[in-house]
Motif scaffolding. Structure first.
Motif, PDB file in Angstrom:
ATOM      1  N   LEU A 167       0.824  -1.203   0.000  1.00 48.64           N
ATOM      2  CA  LEU A 167       0.000   0.000   0.000  1.00 48.64           C
ATOM      3  C   LEU A 167       0.865   1.263   0.000  1.00 48.64           C
ATOM      4  O   LEU A 167       0.493   2.275  -0.593  1.00 48.64           O
ATOM      5  N   VAL A 168       2.014   1.209   0.653  1.00 52.13           N
ATOM      6  CA  VAL A 168       2.967   2.310   0.574  1.00 52.13           C
ATOM      7  C   VAL A 168       3.477   2.428  -0.858  1.00 52.13           C
ATOM      8  O   VAL A 168       3.571   3.535  -1.416  1.00 52.13           O
ATOM      9  N   ARG A 169       3.803   1.293  -1.465  1.00 51.39           N
ATOM     10  CA  ARG A 169       4.279   1.294  -2.857  1.00 51.39           C
ATOM     11  C   ARG A 169       3.236   1.917  -3.774  1.00 51.39           C
ATOM     12  O   ARG A 169       3.568   2.705  -4.654  1.00 51.39           O
ATOM     13  N   GLU A 170       1.966   1.545  -3.571  1.00 49.42           N
ATOM     14  CA  GLU A 170       0.931   2.057  -4.468  1.00 49.42           C
ATOM     15  C   GLU A 170       0.784   3.572  -4.334  1.00 49.42           C
ATOM     16  O   GLU A 170       0.734   4.283  -5.345  1.00 49.42           O
ATOM     17  N   LEU A 171       0.724   4.078  -3.101  1.00 48.97           N
ATOM     18  CA  LEU A 171       0.595   5.522  -2.928  1.00 48.97           C
ATOM     19  C   LEU A 171       1.818   6.246  -3.496  1.00 48.97           C
ATOM     20  O   LEU A 171       1.687   7.290  -4.140  1.00 48.97           O
ATOM     21  N   ALA A 172       3.009   5.684  -3.275  1.00 52.44           N
ATOM     22  CA  ALA A 172       4.224   6.301  -3.802  1.00 52.44           C
ATOM     23  C   ALA A 172       4.194   6.322  -5.330  1.00 52.44           C
ATOM     24  O   ALA A 172       4.572   7.321  -5.959  1.00 52.44           O
ATOM     25  N   THR A 173       3.731   5.232  -5.934  1.00 55.28           N
ATOM     26  CA  THR A 173       3.660   5.164  -7.400  1.00 55.28           C
ATOM     27  C   THR A 173       2.652   6.169  -7.945  1.00 55.28           C
ATOM     28  O   THR A 173       2.935   6.906  -8.902  1.00 55.28           O
ATOM     29  N   LEU A 174       1.472   6.222  -7.332  1.00 56.90           N
ATOM     30  CA  LEU A 174       0.450   7.174  -7.779  1.00 56.90           C
ATOM     31  C   LEU A 174       0.930   8.616  -7.621  1.00 56.90           C
ATOM     32  O   LEU A 174       0.680   9.470  -8.484  1.00 56.90           O
ATOM     33  N   THR A 175       1.620   8.896  -6.528  1.00 56.61           N
ATOM     34  CA  THR A 175       2.126  10.248  -6.291  1.00 56.61           C
ATOM     35  C   THR A 175       3.238  10.581  -7.274  1.00 56.61           C
ATOM     36  O   THR A 175       3.304  11.710  -7.798  1.00 56.61           O
ATOM     37  N   THR A 176       4.113   9.633  -7.547  1.00 58.15           N
ATOM     38  CA  THR A 176       5.178   9.846  -8.531  1.00 58.15           C
ATOM     39  C   THR A 176       4.590  10.171  -9.896  1.00 58.15           C
ATOM     40  O   THR A 176       5.057  11.090 -10.590  1.00 58.15           O
ATOM     41  N   ILE A 177       3.566   9.433 -10.285  1.00 57.00           N
ATOM     42  CA  ILE A 177       2.900   9.695 -11.568  1.00 57.00           C
ATOM     43  C   ILE A 177       2.374  11.124 -11.616  1.00 57.00           C
ATOM     44  O   ILE A 177       2.551  11.849 -12.607  1.00 57.00           O
ATOM     45  N   GLN A 178       1.720  11.561 -10.542  1.00 48.77           N
ATOM     46  CA  GLN A 178       1.140  12.897 -10.522  1.00 48.77           C
ATOM     47  C   GLN A 178       2.216  13.994 -10.488  1.00 48.77           C
ATOM     48  O   GLN A 178       2.042  15.047 -11.101  1.00 48.77           O
ATOM     49  N   LEU A 179       3.318  13.746  -9.785  1.00 49.50           N
ATOM     50  CA  LEU A 179       4.399  14.736  -9.746  1.00 49.50           C
ATOM     51  C   LEU A 179       5.022  14.911 -11.127  1.00 49.50           C
ATOM     52  O   LEU A 179       5.278  16.038 -11.576  1.00 49.50           O
ATOM     53  N   HIS A 180       5.269  13.801 -11.816  1.00 58.74           N
ATOM     54  CA  HIS A 180       5.829  13.896 -13.172  1.00 58.74           C
ATOM     55  C   HIS A 180       4.808  14.483 -14.142  1.00 58.74           C
ATOM     56  O   HIS A 180       5.186  15.216 -15.073  1.00 58.74           O
ATOM     57  N   VAL A 193      -2.388   9.503 -17.984  1.00 55.54           N
ATOM     58  CA  VAL A 193      -1.386  10.565 -18.054  1.00 55.54           C
ATOM     59  C   VAL A 193      -0.670  10.523 -19.399  1.00 55.54           C
ATOM     60  O   VAL A 193      -0.438  11.566 -20.029  1.00 55.54           O
ATOM     61  N   LEU A 194      -0.321   9.341 -19.881  1.00 53.84           N
ATOM     62  CA  LEU A 194       0.285   9.220 -21.207  1.00 53.84           C
ATOM     63  C   LEU A 194      -0.677   9.700 -22.288  1.00 53.84           C
ATOM     64  O   LEU A 194      -0.260  10.347 -23.254  1.00 53.84           O
ATOM     65  N   VAL A 195      -1.960   9.393 -22.127  1.00 49.96           N
ATOM     66  CA  VAL A 195      -2.978   9.875 -23.071  1.00 49.96           C
ATOM     67  C   VAL A 195      -3.013  11.400 -23.072  1.00 49.96           C
ATOM     68  O   VAL A 195      -3.074  12.043 -24.134  1.00 49.96           O
ATOM     69  N   GLU A 196      -2.959  11.984 -21.889  1.00 53.13           N
ATOM     70  CA  GLU A 196      -2.986  13.440 -21.778  1.00 53.13           C
ATOM     71  C   GLU A 196      -1.752  14.064 -22.423  1.00 53.13           C
ATOM     72  O   GLU A 196      -1.848  15.093 -23.117  1.00 53.13           O
ATOM     73  N   ILE A 197      -0.596  13.454 -22.219  1.00 55.18           N
ATOM     74  CA  ILE A 197       0.642  13.970 -22.813  1.00 55.18           C
ATOM     75  C   ILE A 197       0.555  13.913 -24.336  1.00 55.18           C
ATOM     76  O   ILE A 197       0.882  14.880 -25.035  1.00 55.18           O
ATOM     77  N   LEU A 198       0.103  12.774 -24.859  1.00 54.16           N
ATOM     78  CA  LEU A 198      -0.008  12.613 -26.308  1.00 54.16           C
ATOM     79  C   LEU A 198      -0.943  13.647 -26.919  1.00 54.16           C
ATOM     80  O   LEU A 198      -0.683  14.161 -28.009  1.00 54.16           O
ATOM     81  N   GLY A 199      -2.001  13.961 -26.216  1.00 57.14           N
ATOM     82  CA  GLY A 199      -2.995  14.888 -26.759  1.00 57.14           C
ATOM     83  C   GLY A 199      -2.748  16.344 -26.422  1.00 57.14           C
ATOM     84  O   GLY A 199      -3.628  17.184 -26.665  1.00 57.14           O
ATOM     85  N   THR A 200      -1.563  16.674 -25.883  1.00 58.58           N
ATOM     86  CA  THR A 200      -1.293  18.062 -25.474  1.00 58.58           C
ATOM     87  C   THR A 200      -0.010  18.590 -26.119  1.00 58.58           C
ATOM     88  O   THR A 200       1.059  18.584 -25.509  1.00 58.58           O
ATOM     89  N   PRO A 201      -0.088  19.041 -27.373  1.00 58.62           N
ATOM     90  CA  PRO A 201       1.087  19.692 -27.981  1.00 58.62           C
ATOM     91  C   PRO A 201       1.369  21.008 -27.263  1.00 58.62           C
ATOM     92  O   PRO A 201       0.449  21.759 -26.937  1.00 58.62           O
ATOM     93  N   ARG A 202       2.635  21.291 -26.988  1.00 57.08           N
ATOM     94  CA  ARG A 202       2.993  22.549 -26.351  1.00 57.08           C
ATOM     95  C   ARG A 202       4.413  22.923 -26.715  1.00 57.08           C
ATOM     96  O   ARG A 202       5.191  22.099 -27.197  1.00 57.08           O
TER      97      ARG A 202
END
Length: 319
Positions: free
Chosen positions: A188-201, A232-241
């Motif tokens: 459960l620590v791993r999962e929260l850390a992974t989800l938070t890492t995804i959101q930070l990146h 998140v990958l979907v959002e990156i692909l669909g967001t030219p900047r």
């Protein structure tokens, strides 16, 4: 000093609950595996597997009850009134014979019986640990009831909230501390850390102007083996900047095309319906390289996308 001893004992009891909960999670996965075996088995074998599944479910229920019992014991530590009531409770805990919590119980008994001079010496030697914001989040993931529940949405919500704190996504030390917890023994620590890492990146990818750093974050996201990374990958692909990259003569204006390409290729490997929809939507992208890559992916895989491609490394065991 008594308060400190009680907190240490409470932590030990919660760690015991975590240990049982890990068994609960592992058994959940085994029950799911047996369920799949039942669907693929013949009549005689199916009967044996169903009996096995019933036995595992009883054990599963027992682990759930044991986890809740240790959590209740941890909460009860702070609810005992008076030294004698606390002594009686500590005696009850010792009689359980649980080696994982025994040292913390004995230390608490020692504090209750120690003379004032010894208590003073212990207080002088104690240096309270100063936790960083990232450290506090990880510590909460070990002890807070809501974050340790069965609903991953709670952990996802907490990850988003943490990543949106002012300045936290630009804090390299905080990011490194969260990333390190992605290999914690506690699932459960791993999962929260992974989800938070995804959101930070994600925050870095969509907000900062340095596209070299953006690309590093996208590459990191592409290596993460968790379904939560797909949106998140979907959002990156669909967001030219646009932004800047470092050139020989300094900063040069550029776009995030190479990062979007990494996201597209990884979505092809994830091979889910959501990934296919995102790739299909790039057939009319303003970046011709993205258009060609999307068209080629859809030509190679015209059917439904229902899970990770074989031979894609970590994604073979994607959860």
């Amino acid at each position: 000093m008594i308060g400190l001893g009680l907190r240490q004992l409470q932590d030990a009891l919660n760690r015991k609950a975590d240990d049982v909960q890990r068994e609960f999670i592992a058994l959940s996965e085994r029950i799911d595996e047996v369920g799949k075996e039942i669907l693929e088995s013949r009549d005689e074998e199916r009967k044996r597997l169903r009996e096995k599944q019933a036995t595992l479910r009883l054990e599963h229920q027992g682990l759930a009850e044991e986890t809740n019992l240790w959590r209740e014991r941890a909460r009860a530590v702070m609810q005992k009134s008076g030294r004698e009531g606390l002594r009686d409770y500590l005696k009850e805990l010792l009689e359980l014979g649980e080696e994982m919590v025994k040292p913390a119980i004995e230390h608490m008994v020692y504090i209750l019986d120690a003379p004032e001079e010894e208590i003073a010496r212990l207080q002088e030697s104690f240096e309270p640990q100063k936790l960083t914001p990232a450290g506090r989040l990880i510590e909460r993931s070990r002890t807070e009831y809501d974050l340790r529940g069965s609903d991953p949405i709670v952990r996802h919500r907490e990850a988003v909230s943490f990543a949106n704190r002012p300045g936290i996504a630009q804090d390299d030390e905080a990011l490194a501390e969260i990333e390190a917890a992605m290999v914690d023994p506690d699932p459960l620590v791993r999962e929260l850390a992974t989800l938070t890492t995804i959101q930070l990146h994600r925050f870095r990818v969509l907000r900062i102007a340095d596209l070299d750093l953006v690309h590093e974050s996208v590459q990191y996201l592409a290596r993460i083996n968790h379904l939560a990374v797909i949106p998140v990958l979907v959002e990156i692909l669909g967001t030219p900047r646009t932004g800047f990259t470092s050139g020989e003569e300094g900063a040069v204006e550029s776009d995030n095309g190479r990062s979007r390409m990494v996201a597209l290729l990884r979505l092809v490997e994830w091979h889910t319906a959501e990934a296919k929809s995102a790739v299909h939507g790039r057939k009319f992208d303003r970046d011709s390289h993205i258009v060609k890559a999307a068209e080629r992916a859809l030509e190679l895989f015209p059917g439904s996308w229902s899970g990770p491609l074989k031979g894609t490394g970590s994604l073979e065991r994607a959860s």
